[in-house]
Structures are given as structure tokens and as C-alpha cells.
Design a protein around this motif. Structure first.
Motif, PDB file in Angstrom:
ATOM      1  N   LEU A  37      12.284   0.037  11.238  1.00 38.83           N
ATOM      2  CA  LEU A  37      12.633  -0.984  10.267  1.00 38.83           C
ATOM      3  C   LEU A  37      14.142  -1.094  10.187  1.00 38.83           C
ATOM      4  N   LYS A  38      14.628  -2.315  10.008  1.00 38.82           N
ATOM      5  CA  LYS A  38      16.063  -2.529   9.958  1.00 38.82           C
ATOM      6  C   LYS A  38      16.392  -3.452   8.798  1.00 38.82           C
ATOM      7  N   GLY A  39      17.579  -3.296   8.260  1.00 41.59           N
ATOM      8  CA  GLY A  39      18.093  -4.220   7.269  1.00 41.59           C
ATOM      9  C   GLY A  39      17.373  -4.158   5.942  1.00 41.59           C
ATOM     10  N   SER A  40      17.074  -5.349   5.405  1.00 38.52           N
ATOM     11  CA  SER A  40      16.508  -5.429   4.063  1.00 38.52           C
ATOM     12  C   SER A  40      15.090  -4.871   4.002  1.00 38.52           C
ATOM     13  N   LYS A  41      14.338  -4.946   5.080  1.00 35.21           N
ATOM     14  CA  LYS A  41      12.978  -4.390   5.077  1.00 35.21           C
ATOM     15  C   LYS A  41      13.010  -2.888   4.841  1.00 35.21           C
ATOM     16  N   LYS A  42      13.972  -2.224   5.440  1.00 35.62           N
ATOM     17  CA  LYS A  42      14.100  -0.783   5.271  1.00 35.62           C
ATOM     18  C   LYS A  42      14.469  -0.439   3.828  1.00 35.62           C
ATOM     19  N   ARG A  43      15.354  -1.228   3.229  1.00 34.29           N
ATOM     20  CA  ARG A  43      15.741  -1.003   1.832  1.00 34.29           C
ATOM     21  C   ARG A  43      14.567  -1.229   0.889  1.00 34.29           C
ATOM     22  N   VAL A  44      13.745  -2.231   1.177  1.00 39.74           N
ATOM     23  CA  VAL A  44      12.572  -2.505   0.331  1.00 39.74           C
ATOM     24  C   VAL A  44      11.583  -1.351   0.405  1.00 39.74           C
ATOM     25  N   VAL A  45      11.344  -0.847   1.599  1.00 42.41           N
ATOM     26  CA  VAL A  45      10.418   0.280   1.759  1.00 42.41           C
ATOM     27  C   VAL A  45      10.931   1.493   0.991  1.00 42.41           C
ATOM     28  N   TRP A  46      12.203   1.794   1.100  1.00 43.45           N
ATOM     29  CA  TRP A  46      12.772   2.936   0.386  1.00 43.45           C
ATOM     30  C   TRP A  46      12.743   2.715  -1.119  1.00 43.45           C
ATOM     31  N   ALA A  47      12.984   1.486  -1.559  1.00 42.55           N
ATOM     32  CA  ALA A  47      12.940   1.189  -2.995  1.00 42.55           C
ATOM     33  C   ALA A  47      11.541   1.403  -3.548  1.00 42.55           C
ATOM     34  N   VAL A  48      10.522   1.011  -2.805  1.00 46.76           N
ATOM     35  CA  VAL A  48       9.138   1.211  -3.241  1.00 46.76           C
ATOM     36  C   VAL A  48       8.808   2.702  -3.295  1.00 46.76           C
ATOM     37  N   ILE A  49       9.225   3.450  -2.297  1.00 40.72           N
ATOM     38  CA  ILE A  49       8.950   4.896  -2.262  1.00 40.72           C
ATOM     39  C   ILE A  49       9.655   5.600  -3.422  1.00 40.72           C
ATOM     40  N   ILE A  50      10.929   5.293  -3.635  1.00 36.45           N
ATOM     41  CA  ILE A  50      11.695   5.930  -4.712  1.00 36.45           C
ATOM     42  C   ILE A  50      11.113   5.572  -6.078  1.00 36.45           C
ATOM     43  N   SER A  51      10.772   4.292  -6.291  1.00 38.91           N
ATOM     44  CA  SER A  51      10.219   3.902  -7.588  1.00 38.91           C
ATOM     45  C   SER A  51       8.865   4.548  -7.824  1.00 38.91           C
ATOM     46  N   GLY A  52       8.061   4.702  -6.797  1.00 36.61           N
ATOM     47  CA  GLY A  52       6.783   5.401  -6.945  1.00 36.61           C
ATOM     48  C   GLY A  52       6.979   6.856  -7.330  1.00 36.61           C
ATOM     49  N   LEU A  53       7.937   7.508  -6.701  1.00 34.22           N
ATOM     50  CA  LEU A  53       8.225   8.903  -7.047  1.00 34.22           C
ATOM     51  C   LEU A  53       8.753   9.034  -8.471  1.00 34.22           C
ATOM     52  N   LEU A  54       9.628   8.098  -8.885  1.00 35.52           N
ATOM     53  CA  LEU A  54      10.159   8.141 -10.248  1.00 35.52           C
ATOM     54  C   LEU A  54       9.064   7.910 -11.288  1.00 35.52           C
ATOM     55  N   LEU A  55       8.193   6.941 -11.053  1.00 36.17           N
ATOM     56  CA  LEU A  55       7.092   6.694 -11.983  1.00 36.17           C
ATOM     57  C   LEU A  55       6.156   7.900 -12.059  1.00 36.17           C
ATOM     58  N   GLY A  56       5.871   8.503 -10.920  1.00 35.13           N
ATOM     59  CA  GLY A  56       5.037   9.697 -10.920  1.00 35.13           C
ATOM     60  C   GLY A  56       5.669  10.830 -11.700  1.00 35.13           C
ATOM     61  N   THR A  57       6.976  11.004 -11.541  1.00 37.06           N
ATOM     62  CA  THR A  57       7.686  12.046 -12.278  1.00 37.06           C
ATOM     63  C   THR A  57       7.647  11.782 -13.779  1.00 37.06           C
ATOM     64  N   ILE A  58       7.804  10.528 -14.173  1.00 39.98           N
ATOM     65  CA  ILE A  58       7.743  10.178 -15.597  1.00 39.98           C
ATOM     66  C   ILE A  58       6.367  10.478 -16.165  1.00 39.98           C
ATOM     67  N   PHE A  59       5.315  10.102 -15.451  1.00 38.85           N
ATOM     68  CA  PHE A  59       3.961  10.358 -15.934  1.00 38.85           C
ATOM     69  C   PHE A  59       3.646  11.850 -16.007  1.00 38.85           C
ATOM     70  N   ILE A  60       4.086  12.607 -15.023  1.00 35.85           N
ATOM     71  CA  ILE A  60       3.842  14.051 -15.037  1.00 35.85           C
ATOM     72  C   ILE A  60       4.597  14.704 -16.194  1.00 35.85           C
ATOM     73  N   THR A  61       5.847  14.282 -16.416  1.00 38.55           N
ATOM     74  CA  THR A  61       6.630  14.821 -17.526  1.00 38.55           C
ATOM     75  C   THR A  61       5.973  14.507 -18.862  1.00 38.55           C
ATOM     76  N   ALA A  62       5.501  13.271 -19.024  1.00 39.01           N
ATOM     77  CA  ALA A  62       4.835  12.890 -20.278  1.00 39.01           C
ATOM     78  C   ALA A  62       3.547  13.684 -20.467  1.00 39.01           C
TER      79      ALA A  62
END
Length: 65
Positions: A17-42
Motif C-alpha cells: 500500500l502506498k500514499g493515502s491508502k496506507k495512512r487510512v489502513v493505519w488510522a483504522v488499526i490505531i483507532s481500533g486499538l484505542l477503542l479497545g483500550t478504552i473499553f478494557i479500561t472502563a
């Protein structure tokens, strides 16, 4: 009959993946990890229910029309 479906070999960025597609994939992965961390903490912080009402009745037969 000609097949108009794209194939894996015809897609330009199949291998990397190159360019904006790569950034979108990483943004989805990071946001999923952050949401999971928030739910586990709660769940850890507020997981225990102290004011629950105990129910000792059981359903013997469910009425069906």
C-alpha cells in the motif's frame, strides 16, 4: 464472455500500500486499538456491579400463541 471484475494481479497496489491508502489502513488499526483500550479500561474500572437486584424466580414455561 468477458469478465470485468478486477483481479489481484491487475490491482496496482496489491503487494504494497502506498500514499493515502496506507495512512487510512493505519488510522483504522490505531483507532481500533484505542477503542479497545478504552473499553478494557472502563471494564476494569467499573466492571463490578454493587447494586444489583438478585432474582430467584425461574421461568417454567414460556407461553406461545
Amino acid at each position: 464472455m468477458q469478465d470485468n471484475e478486477p483481479t489481484l494481479s491487475s490491482i496496482e497496489d496489491y503487494d504494497t500500500l502506498k500514499g493515502s491508502k496506507k495512512r487510512v489502513v493505519w488510522a483504522v488499526i490505531i483507532s481500533g486499538l484505542l477503542l479497545g483500550t478504552i473499553f478494557i479500561t472502563a471494564k476494569v474500572m467499573y466492571g463490578e456491579v454493587e447494586d444489583s437486584v438478585a432474582v430467584h424466580e425461574s421461568i417454567g414455561k414460556v407461553p406461545v400463541k
